[in-house]
Design a protein around this motif. Structure first.
Motif, short mmCIF file in Angstrom:
data_model
loop_
_atom_site.label_atom_id
_atom_site.label_comp_id
_atom_site.label_asym_id
_atom_site.label_seq_id
_atom_site.Cartn_x
_atom_site.Cartn_y
_atom_site.Cartn_z
N ALA A 1 0.82 -1.21 0.00
CA ALA A 1 0.00 0.00 0.00
C ALA A 1 0.85 1.26 0.00
O ALA A 1 0.56 2.21 -0.73
N ASN A 2 1.92 1.28 0.80
CA ASN A 2 2.73 2.50 0.86
C ASN A 2 3.46 2.75 -0.45
O ASN A 2 3.65 3.89 -0.86
N GLU A 3 3.85 1.70 -1.15
CA GLU A 3 4.51 1.86 -2.45
C GLU A 3 3.50 2.35 -3.49
O GLU A 3 3.81 3.23 -4.29
N ALA A 4 2.30 1.82 -3.45
CA ALA A 4 1.25 2.27 -4.36
C ALA A 4 0.93 3.74 -4.11
O ALA A 4 0.75 4.51 -5.06
N PHE A 5 0.90 4.14 -2.86
CA PHE A 5 0.65 5.54 -2.52
C PHE A 5 1.77 6.43 -3.05
O PHE A 5 1.50 7.49 -3.63
N ARG A 6 3.01 6.03 -2.89
CA ARG A 6 4.15 6.81 -3.39
C ARG A 6 4.09 6.94 -4.91
O ARG A 6 4.34 8.01 -5.47
N LEU A 7 3.74 5.85 -5.58
CA LEU A 7 3.63 5.89 -7.05
C LEU A 7 2.51 6.83 -7.49
O LEU A 7 2.67 7.60 -8.44
N LEU A 8 1.39 6.78 -6.80
CA LEU A 8 0.27 7.66 -7.12
C LEU A 8 0.65 9.12 -6.90
O LEU A 8 0.36 9.98 -7.73
N MET A 9 1.31 9.41 -5.79
CA MET A 9 1.74 10.78 -5.50
C MET A 9 2.73 11.27 -6.56
O MET A 9 2.64 12.41 -7.03
N ALA A 10 3.65 10.42 -6.96
CA ALA A 10 4.62 10.79 -7.99
C ALA A 10 3.90 11.10 -9.30
O ALA A 10 4.22 12.08 -9.99
N GLU A 11 2.91 10.29 -9.65
CA GLU A 11 2.16 10.52 -10.87
C GLU A 11 1.40 11.84 -10.81
O GLU A 11 1.37 12.60 -11.78
N LEU A 12 0.80 12.14 -9.67
CA LEU A 12 0.07 13.40 -9.51
C LEU A 12 1.01 14.60 -9.64
O LEU A 12 0.66 15.61 -10.27
N ILE A 13 2.19 14.49 -9.07
CA ILE A 13 3.16 15.58 -9.13
C ILE A 13 3.62 15.81 -10.57
O ILE A 13 3.69 16.94 -11.04
N VAL A 14 3.91 14.74 -11.27
CA VAL A 14 4.34 14.85 -12.67
C VAL A 14 3.22 15.43 -13.52
O VAL A 14 3.45 16.33 -14.34
N ASP A 15 1.99 14.95 -13.33
CA ASP A 15 0.86 15.46 -14.09
C ASP A 15 0.67 16.96 -13.86
O ASP A 15 0.42 17.72 -14.80
N LYS A 16 0.79 17.41 -12.62
CA LYS A 16 0.64 18.83 -12.30
C LYS A 16 1.75 19.64 -12.95
O LYS A 16 1.50 20.72 -13.50
N ALA A 17 2.96 19.14 -12.92
CA ALA A 17 4.09 19.85 -13.54
C ALA A 17 3.86 20.00 -15.04
O ALA A 17 4.12 21.07 -15.61
N ILE A 18 3.36 18.95 -15.67
CA ILE A 18 3.09 19.00 -17.11
C ILE A 18 1.98 20.00 -17.42
O ILE A 18 2.09 20.81 -18.35
N ARG A 19 0.90 19.99 -16.62
CA ARG A 19 -0.19 20.95 -16.81
C ARG A 19 0.29 22.38 -16.61
O ARG A 19 -0.05 23.27 -17.39
N ASP A 20 1.08 22.61 -15.56
CA ASP A 20 1.60 23.95 -15.29
C ASP A 20 2.47 24.44 -16.44
O ASP A 20 2.38 25.60 -16.86
N TYR A 21 3.32 23.57 -16.95
CA TYR A 21 4.20 23.93 -18.07
C TYR A 21 3.36 24.27 -19.30
O TYR A 21 3.60 25.29 -19.96
N ARG A 22 2.37 23.44 -19.60
CA ARG A 22 1.54 23.69 -20.79
C ARG A 22 0.76 24.99 -20.63
O ARG A 22 0.60 25.75 -21.59
N GLU A 23 0.28 25.26 -19.42
CA GLU A 23 -0.47 26.50 -19.18
C GLU A 23 0.42 27.72 -19.45
O GLU A 23 -0.01 28.67 -20.12
#
Length: 63
Positions: A8-30
């Protein structure tokens, strides 16, 4: 342990990493869209302006 089982903790870390990357990509595109919109305005390119602002609204979740 089965390879498909993720603790569970590894899945949570992976999910958080994905959210951070997605936000960075959205911010860059904006930021890129704002630059492109400014350029379209400066050039008087109404078609590009409308297309870019539509994409920006979509990215921001504005209908």
């Amino acid at each position: 342990m089965d390879n498909k089982m993720v603790p569970a903790n590894e899945a949570f870390r992976l999910l958080m990493a994905e959210l951070i990357v997605d936000k960075a990509i959205r911010d860059y595109r904006e930021k890129e869209l704002y630059r492109e919109i400014d350029r379209a305005l400066a050039q008087g390119d109404e078609a590009a302006f409308l297309l870019l602002t539509s994409e920006l609204r979509s990215l921001q979740g504005i209908a």
